[in-house]
Design an enzyme around this catalytic site. Structure first.
Site, mmCIF file in Angstrom:
data_model
loop_
_atom_site.group_PDB
_atom_site.id
_atom_site.type_symbol
_atom_site.label_atom_id
_atom_site.label_comp_id
_atom_site.label_asym_id
_atom_site.label_seq_id
_atom_site.Cartn_x
_atom_site.Cartn_y
_atom_site.Cartn_z
ATOM 1 N N HIS A 1 0.831 -1.202 0.000
ATOM 2 C CA HIS A 1 0.000 0.000 0.000
ATOM 3 C C HIS A 1 0.867 1.254 0.000
ATOM 4 O O HIS A 1 0.453 2.312 -0.486
ATOM 5 C CB HIS A 1 -0.916 0.032 1.236
ATOM 6 C CG HIS A 1 -1.958 -1.025 1.252
ATOM 7 N ND1 HIS A 1 -1.740 -2.262 1.809
ATOM 8 C CD2 HIS A 1 -3.232 -1.024 0.789
ATOM 9 C CE1 HIS A 1 -2.837 -2.990 1.689
ATOM 10 N NE2 HIS A 1 -3.751 -2.264 1.069
ATOM 11 N N ASP B 1 -3.869 -6.737 -7.658
ATOM 12 C CA ASP B 1 -4.106 -6.022 -6.415
ATOM 13 C C ASP B 1 -4.500 -4.596 -6.800
ATOM 14 O O ASP B 1 -4.376 -4.184 -7.962
ATOM 15 C CB ASP B 1 -2.850 -6.044 -5.543
ATOM 16 C CG ASP B 1 -3.169 -5.990 -4.049
ATOM 17 O OD1 ASP B 1 -4.288 -5.587 -3.697
ATOM 18 O OD2 ASP B 1 -2.293 -6.342 -3.241
#
Length: 508
Positions: free
Chosen positions: A180, A251
């Site tokens: 992230h 993702d």
């Protein structure tokens, strides 16, 4: 809407961003949108979720609804009619693949009730790096064990009628970087990857997993770009070497792991061109990002960067999802997760709160050291405070994190005031999760060792630091609701092991 635009829409899985069906969502479903990934902010109640999923499904023939429901720390439904089970780290410690299968099956049944088609789970990374931010989401550090539990989890979920997704290919476990926030690096050769590193994904494929999520890991010995947009990784290894012909989903394309390399429109084109089928756009990707991705994909076909056949192939694979038969028996069994949570707990010393010899009443100070919140978890609430309050314990709480101003001073001041008011033997509970990963916690824990060794440590993360010098120490190996409840029963002294229990107690 022309066929090319429909093909471009069909590979996109944005967030919804609301607890109801928005105007843009209706328009994009009519245009052929593949579906949505639902996140925590899309859910406010169990009935609301069921109405939402029914409404979305009714808008198209094949609207796929996906969610991240791993169990344990990463869940969306635990508080909204789903079931609570310990996560992968706890299941790996129990060491029984059949029980892992049972846990996944209960998750699957709760997803069927909620109207979800596709679970973006399990995580089959191998936590060989003790600093991995994904450690609590992994079945362990032993690749053979992870492989065995990965197959069991996939089988249990898919038998419930929900498509599984093994992630995060090729595996985060060697890196300490959260994708992230940055691009994880795994410096392994092709031979090392094929010889052992990818075994959990082989196992999931052998178990018939419907999809695999490719991560933003950069395999520096294979390619210069993240796996998400690497033909050498997706086509050369996952498709050709491992023989996977199911759906490959990326993702989230909003994550810094890919965004720092390629913006969403460019990443969308490059991911599809290199072998991905479905694009997870991310928790904060809505109408504008959908429009940008569609324009980029259509433009890439028209300028020859991307073949229309590649888009068609991706849509064809996606059409296979969401078609698994549902079991005749409906309804999930919450007792499965409760028993797993009780059985995995390890107790050291004397954790029972002295002010709680029976069932209710008493007082305690809770000192909670909050770890860095993972965006994957979706919610930041955790701990034993609410279960203790439900049992009638009067609590004082001080919570600090790495950015708290004067966090060590806050703990020192509150501890001193509390003990002055209620006595030096008053109950103190210290809540931690994987404290070894956070340097800022070390001086606070050292202070507590010196000033309050009679405190009880409740560790709801991956083991790292040793707390055997405190009066009591409870390890739950996860922060799911059932894990908090299991810890609370130990704090209150209300739990006693059944004759066949595998729960473990350590004495010193």
């Amino acid at each position: 809407m022309n066929d090319l635009s429909r093909l471009a829409h069909g590979v996109l899985f944005p967030a919804l961003g609301r607890t109801y069906v928005t105007r843009w969502a209706k328009e994009r479903i009519e245009a052929g949108l593949g579906g949505f990934v639902l996140f925590g902010k899309d859910i406010s109640a169990g009935e609301q979720l069921r109405e939402l999923t029914a409404s979305l499904h009714a808008l198209g023939d094949h609207v796929l609804l996906a969610i991240d429901e791993e169990g344990g720390d990463v869940n969306r439904l635990e508080d909204y009619g789903g079931t609570s089970v310990p996560g992968n780290h706890a299941l790996g410690r129990l060491g029984d693949p059949q029980r892992t299968r049972q846990a996944a099956h209960q998750i699957g049944l709760s997803l069927v009730e909620a109207g979800i088609d596709w679970d973006l789970a399990p995580a089959v990374d191998t936590a060989v790096n003790p600093m991995s931010p994904n450690g609590i989401r992994c079945f362990g550090a032993d690749r053979a064990q992870v492989s065995e539990h990965a197959a069991a989890w996939v089988g249990g979920l898919q038998d419930a009628g929900v498509s599984a997704c093994a992630k995060h290919f090729p595996g985060h476990g060697l890196s300490g970087t959260d994708a992230h926030l940055g691009t994880p690096v795994v410096p392994l050769s092709r031979a090392e990857l094929l010889d052992h590193y990818l075994d959990p994904f082989r196992s999931a494929i052998s178990a018939g997993v419907d999809s695999i999520m490719v991560s933003h890991v950069r395999l520096t010995e294979i390619d210069e770009v993240p796996a998400t947009i690497s033909a050498a990784v997706l086509t050369g290894i996952l498709r050709a070497e491992l023989g996977f012909d199911g759906v490959v989903i990326t993702d989230a394309l909003e994550m810094h792991g890919i965004r720092d390399v390629a913006g969403l429109p460019e990443a969308a084109v490059r991911a599809i061109a290199t072998g991905a089928d479905a694009l997870c756009l991310g928790a904060w990707a809505y109408q504008e990002d959908v429009a940008a991705a569609v324009d980029a994909l259509v433009g890439a076909v028209r300028n020859g960067t991307l073949s229309e056949q590649r888009l068609f192939e991706a849509n064809e694979r996606i059409s296979r999802l969401g078609n698994r038969p549902k079991p005749a028996a409906t309804g999930h069994d919450d007792s499965v997760g409760q028993q797993l949570a009780d059985d995995v707990v390890v107790v050291h010393g004397d954790p029972v709160l002295h002010g709680n010899p029976g069932l209710r009443g008493g007082r305690a100070l809770v000192i909670r050291l909050d770890p860095t919140h993972s965006p994957a978890a979706g919610k930041s609430s955790w701990g034993v405070e609410q279960p203790l309050r439900d049992a009638g314990v009067d609590l004082e709480v001080v919570a600090v994190n790495g950015s708290t101003y004067n966090g060590d001073g806050m703990v020192r001041a509150e501890l001193g005031q509390y003990r002055d008011e209620y006595g030096p033997d008053a109950d103190v509970v210290v809540l931690i999760r994987s404290s070894h990963r956070f340097e800022w916690q070390a001086p606070i824990l050292a202070q507590l060792r010196e000033r309050c060794p009679q405190a009880v440590i409740v560790d709801m993360g991956v083991p790292g630091d040793d707390f055997a010098d405190f009066r009591g120490w409870i390890q739950t190996f996860g922060a799911a609701r059932v894990c908090a409840q299991a810890a609370t029963r130990r704090l209150l002294g209300t739990w006693s092991p059944p004759p066949s229990s595998t729960s473990r107690t350590s004495t010193r």
